[in-house]
Design a protein around this motif. Structure first.
Motif, PDB file in Angstrom:
ATOM      1  N   GLU A 118       0.789   8.585  -2.707  1.00 35.22           N
ATOM      2  CA  GLU A 118       0.074   9.332  -3.744  1.00 35.22           C
ATOM      3  C   GLU A 118      -1.171  10.007  -3.190  1.00 35.22           C
ATOM      4  O   GLU A 118      -1.590  11.067  -3.679  1.00 35.22           O
ATOM      5  N   ASP A 119      -1.763   9.407  -2.150  1.00 30.57           N
ATOM      6  CA  ASP A 119      -2.989   9.960  -1.544  1.00 30.57           C
ATOM      7  C   ASP A 119      -2.702  11.037  -0.500  1.00 30.57           C
ATOM      8  O   ASP A 119      -3.633  11.501   0.173  1.00 30.57           O
ATOM      9  N   LYS A 166       0.792  -1.232   0.000  1.00 31.85           N
ATOM     10  CA  LYS A 166       0.000   0.000   0.000  1.00 31.85           C
ATOM     11  C   LYS A 166       0.823   1.280   0.000  1.00 31.85           C
ATOM     12  O   LYS A 166       0.273   2.358  -0.245  1.00 31.85           O
ATOM     13  N   ASP A 206       3.045   2.891  -1.876  1.00 31.34           N
ATOM     14  CA  ASP A 206       3.055   3.781  -3.046  1.00 31.34           C
ATOM     15  C   ASP A 206       1.730   4.520  -3.199  1.00 31.34           C
ATOM     16  O   ASP A 206       1.708   5.742  -3.431  1.00 31.34           O
ATOM     17  N   SER A 207       0.619   3.798  -3.072  1.00 27.32           N
ATOM     18  CA  SER A 207      -0.692   4.445  -3.225  1.00 27.32           C
ATOM     19  C   SER A 207      -0.983   5.388  -2.065  1.00 27.32           C
ATOM     20  O   SER A 207      -1.612   6.445  -2.263  1.00 27.32           O
TER      21      SER A 207
END
Length: 335
Positions: A220-221, A214, A216-217
């Motif tokens: 990004e969030d 999780k 990387d995402s």
């Protein structure tokens, strides 16, 4: 009066220390540090120890002001640990013992941590949380052995932190766990993470897998590396405090001793201290000089064994990667 020299090399720390009746005369160490995002492998770690062990030995002897004639017993880490580094340092210890014509003792790495913690802090009969890169155990003394009340069922807490540091490409200098700790102090948001306590045991592989998948995402969030380090620390340390408190209650103990490399984490000490205070107990912990793997702890534990009459035949002077804490009879403890 017993003067002992200890050789430690179970992982990426090479340490040699000299102790005389509980007085630390020298504590010298070298650390094998890899580039960011990389762990340390047995072959390269063993080569590091081989390249540095004689220089560290000379440094330890010079710092102590002693000669080989003043040494009563040579001690080394028998296990647990990484096979090649253990064997490399054990060969040097065996050679030194033969050259100096001194008795040789193999010491359990985990018990070295515990006895060093008791010596430095003055804890009498604590419930022990032993947390490092390769080990996570909740331990209490009973009937001549250190009994394991709970432990990790997969990877150690230090290994979990180290591997998450690789995900974020956090530097390994001075250590991944220390750098995660510094980032966590700046974290502002808490991310709910998997929490896995099974009775008295803990599991860290699930939370690590979640973070690996999780990260990387999440970045990004809008989650920051500081937030993720903060969330990971809070969650895994809460798991450790919970299981330690359960052991504390079961044993009727009023003392907790944290030892091992992760034990010098200030946030873990803070959380454990709060739990102990609520129960009317006391927390004992040390700084990086004695929490992180070192030769002094092997020298001190070996000296206690030697004074109690423990002897090791030469044919048993090997190493073992799996050497359980509760395998050792603690003949030096009379309580």
């Amino acid at each position: 009066m017993v003067t002992s020299i200890g050789f430690e090399g179970s992982a990426n720390k090479l340490g040699i220390g000299i102790v005389r009746d509980g007085e630390i005369l020298s504590n010298c160490r070298r650390t094998y540090i890899t580039p960011p995002g990389e762990g340390f492998l047995p072959k390269e770690t063993a080569q590091h120890h081989k390249d540095n062990v004689l220089a560290v030995l000379k440094e330890a002897m010079d710092q102590s002001g002693l000669t080989w004639k003043d040494i009563d017993v040579v001690c080394y880490t028998k296990g647990p640990g990484m096979g090649a580094p253990l064997a490399t340092v054990a060969i040097v210890a065996r050679t030194v013992a033969q050259l100096w014509n001194k008795p040789l003792l193999g010491v359990n790495h985990c018990i070295g941590h515990i006895e060093m913690g008791r010596l430095i802090t003055g804890a009498k009969n604590p419930t022990v949380l032993y947390v490092s890169g390769g080990n996570t155990q909740i331990i209490a003394y009973a009937r001549k052995r250190y009994r394991i009340f709970g432990e990790t069922i997969d990877i150690a807490v230090g290994n979990c932190l180290d591997r998450f540091a690789r995900v974020l490409k956090i530097p390994n200098d001075p250590s991944p766990g220390y750098n995660i700790e510094q980032l966590a102090k700046k974290g502002k948001r808490f991310l709910q993470l998997p929490y896995c306590v099974k009775g008295m045991d803990v599991s860290f592989s699930g939370i690590l897998s979640y973070m690996e998948e999780k990260t990387d995402s999440l970045l990004e969030d809008g989650w920051t590396p500081e937030d993720l380090c903060f969330s990971l620390q809070e969650t895994i340390f809460a798991m450790l405090v919970e299981t330690t408190e359960r052991a504390l209650a079961h044993c009727g103990s009023s003392e907790v001793l944290i030892c091992g490399g992760v034990g010098c984490n200030e946030r873990l000490q803070q959380m454990m201290g709060a739990m102990c205070a609520e129960r009317g107990g006391a927390l004992f912990a040390t700084d990086e000089r004695f929490c992180i793997d070192n030769g002094v702890m092997i020298a001190h534990a070996g000296a206690e064994m030697f004074k109690a009459g423990v002897a090791m035949p030469w044919q048993e002077a090997g190493v073992t990667q799996r050497y359980r804490t509760d395998e050792v009879e603690t003949v030096w403890r009379t309580d």
